[in-house]
Design a protein around this motif. Structure first.
Motif, PDB file in Angstrom:
ATOM      1  N   LEU A  41       0.826  -1.204   0.000  1.00  0.00           N
ATOM      2  CA  LEU A  41       0.000   0.000   0.000  1.00  0.00           C
ATOM      3  C   LEU A  41       0.859   1.252   0.000  1.00  0.00           C
ATOM      4  N   GLY A  95      -2.954   4.060  -2.605  1.00  0.00           N
ATOM      5  CA  GLY A  95      -4.314   3.524  -2.634  1.00  0.00           C
ATOM      6  C   GLY A  95      -4.986   3.581  -3.989  1.00  0.00           C
ATOM      7  N   ILE A 126      -3.489   0.602  -6.622  1.00  0.00           N
ATOM      8  CA  ILE A 126      -3.728  -0.817  -6.373  1.00  0.00           C
ATOM      9  C   ILE A 126      -4.922  -1.351  -7.161  1.00  0.00           C
TER      10      ILE A 126
END
Length: 67
Positions: A24, A29, A32
């Motif tokens: 992460l 964020g 991903i």
């Protein structure tokens, strides 16, 4: 047992959490979901190619048995 099984068995739940957090932090964020979408489409494309090859092989076997 192979080495991968031994390695993955040695990891506990806390290790998986740390690996997830590291991923992460590395990708962020927003990246991903894009990475997972690309991975999913790649797997889907691979499966389709494998099915096409299987169909070619079965058609090839059918023509050789008829002769």
């Amino acid at each position: 047992m192979n080495a991968l099984t031994i390695f993955l068995g040695a990891l506990g739940p806390g290790s998986y959490v740390l690996i997830g957090l590291a991923i992460l932090l590395l990708f962020g964020g927003k990246k991903i979901p894009e990475l997972m979408k690309g991975l999913g489409s790649g797997i889907k494309e691979f499966k389709n190619a494998a099915k096409e090859e299987e169909n070619k092989d079965s058609k090839k076997d059918d023509t050789t048995t008829k002769e």
